[in-house]
Each structure stands twice: as C-alpha cells, then as structure tokens.
Write a protein that holds these residues in place. Sequence first.
Motif, mmCIF file in Angstrom:
data_model
loop_
_atom_site.group_PDB
_atom_site.id
_atom_site.type_symbol
_atom_site.label_atom_id
_atom_site.label_comp_id
_atom_site.label_asym_id
_atom_site.label_seq_id
_atom_site.Cartn_x
_atom_site.Cartn_y
_atom_site.Cartn_z
ATOM 1 N N THR A 97 0.946 -1.162 0.017
ATOM 2 C CA THR A 97 0.009 -0.014 -0.112
ATOM 3 C C THR A 97 0.745 1.259 -0.040
ATOM 4 N N PRO A 98 0.866 2.133 -0.934
ATOM 5 C CA PRO A 98 1.466 3.314 -0.949
ATOM 6 C C PRO A 98 0.983 4.131 0.080
ATOM 7 N N LEU A 99 1.913 4.916 0.710
ATOM 8 C CA LEU A 99 1.709 5.817 1.911
ATOM 9 C C LEU A 99 0.414 6.850 1.403
ATOM 10 N N GLU A 100 0.671 7.373 0.061
ATOM 11 C CA GLU A 100 -0.572 8.287 0.010
ATOM 12 C C GLU A 100 -1.937 7.697 -0.252
ATOM 13 N N GLU A 101 -1.970 6.275 -0.805
ATOM 14 C CA GLU A 101 -3.036 5.728 -0.674
ATOM 15 C C GLU A 101 -3.685 5.633 0.696
ATOM 16 N N PHE A 102 -2.878 5.057 1.797
ATOM 17 C CA PHE A 102 -3.429 4.927 3.158
ATOM 18 C C PHE A 102 -3.739 6.350 3.739
ATOM 19 N N GLN A 103 -2.949 7.432 3.303
ATOM 20 C CA GLN A 103 -3.286 8.651 3.877
ATOM 21 C C GLN A 103 -4.646 9.361 3.312
ATOM 22 N N GLU A 104 -5.081 8.835 2.202
ATOM 23 C CA GLU A 104 -6.376 9.325 1.647
ATOM 24 C C GLU A 104 -7.321 8.533 2.027
ATOM 25 N N VAL A 105 -7.146 7.313 2.278
ATOM 26 C CA VAL A 105 -8.313 6.482 3.097
ATOM 27 C C VAL A 105 -8.687 7.139 4.330
ATOM 28 N N VAL A 106 -7.460 7.298 5.255
ATOM 29 C CA VAL A 106 -7.643 7.942 6.391
ATOM 30 C C VAL A 106 -8.089 9.058 6.436
ATOM 31 N N ARG A 107 -7.827 10.238 5.459
ATOM 32 C CA ARG A 107 -8.472 11.458 5.519
ATOM 33 C C ARG A 107 -9.945 11.285 5.213
ATOM 34 N N VAL A 108 -10.491 10.607 4.224
ATOM 35 C CA VAL A 108 -11.703 10.422 3.927
ATOM 36 C C VAL A 108 -12.725 9.693 5.259
ATOM 37 N N ASN A 109 -12.000 8.602 5.572
ATOM 38 C CA ASN A 109 -12.801 7.841 6.353
ATOM 39 C C ASN A 109 -12.799 8.155 7.880
ATOM 40 N N GLN A 110 -11.514 8.557 8.510
ATOM 41 C CA GLN A 110 -11.234 8.836 9.803
ATOM 42 C C GLN A 110 -11.449 10.262 9.987
ATOM 43 N N VAL A 111 -10.530 11.113 9.463
ATOM 44 C CA VAL A 111 -10.484 12.432 9.629
ATOM 45 C C VAL A 111 -11.645 13.276 9.219
ATOM 46 N N GLY A 112 -12.652 12.643 8.110
ATOM 47 C CA GLY A 112 -13.854 13.219 7.617
ATOM 48 C C GLY A 112 -14.915 12.964 8.830
ATOM 49 N N CYS A 113 -14.777 11.888 9.763
ATOM 50 C CA CYS A 113 -15.664 11.640 10.725
ATOM 51 C C CYS A 113 -15.157 12.517 11.861
ATOM 52 N N PHE A 114 -14.332 12.552 12.312
ATOM 53 C CA PHE A 114 -13.566 13.542 13.166
ATOM 54 C C PHE A 114 -14.133 15.059 13.044
ATOM 55 N N LEU A 115 -13.944 15.492 11.599
ATOM 56 C CA LEU A 115 -14.446 16.864 11.472
ATOM 57 C C LEU A 115 -15.855 16.882 11.521
ATOM 58 N N GLY A 116 -16.506 15.962 11.006
ATOM 59 C CA GLY A 116 -17.921 16.324 11.144
ATOM 60 C C GLY A 116 -18.487 16.519 12.475
ATOM 61 N N ILE A 117 -17.955 15.412 13.423
ATOM 62 C CA ILE A 117 -18.450 15.535 14.847
ATOM 63 C C ILE A 117 -17.967 16.833 15.403
ATOM 64 N N ARG A 118 -16.734 17.246 14.979
ATOM 65 C CA ARG A 118 -16.154 18.578 15.773
ATOM 66 C C ARG A 118 -17.132 19.830 15.151
#
Length: 264
Positions: A97-118
């Motif tokens: 898994t390229p780092l860029e791919e891992f970070q994009e999945v985290v950005r949408v799925n995890q960070v997106g959820c965090f930002l939405g809650i906040r």
Amino acid sequence: MGRLDGRVVVITGAARGQGEQEARLFTAEGARVLLTDVLDDRGEALAGELGQRYVRLDVGREDDWAAAVARAKEAYGRIDGLVNNAGILRFNALVDTPLEEFQEVVRVNQVGCFLGIRAVAPEIAAAGGGTIVNTASYTALAGIAATGAYTAAKHAVLGLTRVAAIELAPRGIRVNALCPGAVDTPMSNPALLDPDADPEEAARALAGLYRGLVPLGRIGRPEEVARAALFLTSEDSSYLTGQPLVIDGGWLAGVPFPGQPGGS
C-alpha cells in the motif's frame, strides 16, 4: 407522523449507495435533510427529487464542513442530527500500500468523521440535543485481508464514536456507529459503475461469494443499512449511545462450515 418529523439531519456521501437510501428514508420519515457529497450532479438531482437541499462537501476539508453547517442553518435554522456516511475503499496488500493511498483513505474515512463530529456537535447541542451516527464497518471489529488502510480507519471511527459518546452525553447528544458488512453498493461492487459491465453477472458473482461467507447467505442491501441508521437517529434508540450496531448477515458471528447446515 414520521419517526423524524421536524428533525434536521446532515448526511454525508448522500449521492448514491447507503447515503442515498438514508436520504430517501429520512425524507419519508419527515426529516429535513441536507444532502452532501462530492458527486454534485447526482447529489443535486437527488435533492431536487426529494425536495431537500444539497451542498458539496469534501469531508476531509475543514472549510467545506464550515460551509455545510452554514448552509444547513441558512436553509433549516438548526441541526438535530448527523450521519457520517461518506467513505472510500481501496484494496491492496498492506506491505504494497502506497503511503499516499493509506493517507487518503484515512483522510476521508477517519479524519472526515472527526471533522464532522467537531463541526456539527456544537450545533446539535445548541438545538437541544440529538444524534450522531458514524458509519464504521464490519472491519471495525474484525480484519479482512487487502483492506489495511480501510480497516485501520474504521477501527479509529469506532474509537472516536465511543469517546464522543462519553464527552457529548452531557450535552444531550447520542453517538453510535453503524458497522455494515458487505453491502451491494458501488464501493463493494465496482461493476455498478462500469457501463460495459453485465449487472446480472456481477450480482451472480457476489451472491456466490457471500453465500459461503455469510450465515444469511447473501450480500446486504443499502436500504437495510438505512433502516439501521433511522433506528439510531430516532427516539427508538433513546437509551443507546457509544455502541456499534452490526448489520452483516451474521458474518461476525462466524463463517458456515462447508457441508454443515448453512454451509456451501
């Protein structure tokens, strides 16, 4: 009387798949819905069909969240609920898994959820309380090969859900997580996006795969996930917070053994 009469709910990733079905069901149950997505043509068309509002929202961008909250308040006056549905899935062996791919999945799925809650929790609190539903996954509770980035992010979503439930309970906000297994959407069935693919052939292939994996013997349907989201958003779940609700046809319970009842 609908189960969400008078409620204002923001749904991310609402242009298709689970989010579309949630938007349809919530509308039918009396909610005023702000549909959000990055698929503007589909999102705007669906919102127009449902008599609701749409705004573009890349869930990994703080500015987009601020704009979405402002749009919801402008259109409806307040926000009572949020369904963090938007997500992406990439298949790859972990070591490939390229780092860029891992970070994009985290950005949408995890960070997106965090930002939405906040972004949305203060508005829900100001409205007198309400609900947040985070879309985690079966993979928040178990691993699946070739989904390392997705599984890591969804584990994090479940952790965020539990912390948010504790911290936001005094403000009248319940926070829970949906944990769908395999669901027949473009995320798990890319053939739905291929105009040259045979949809019946793709459906048969998926049916054969999950018949041997899932005790109920089939892939899930997005409207089944939408009904679970409705339960967590309505007063039917009034004493439930910080919990994963698994909708997986029994997959997490165990895999049918070949040759045994329920096996293939």
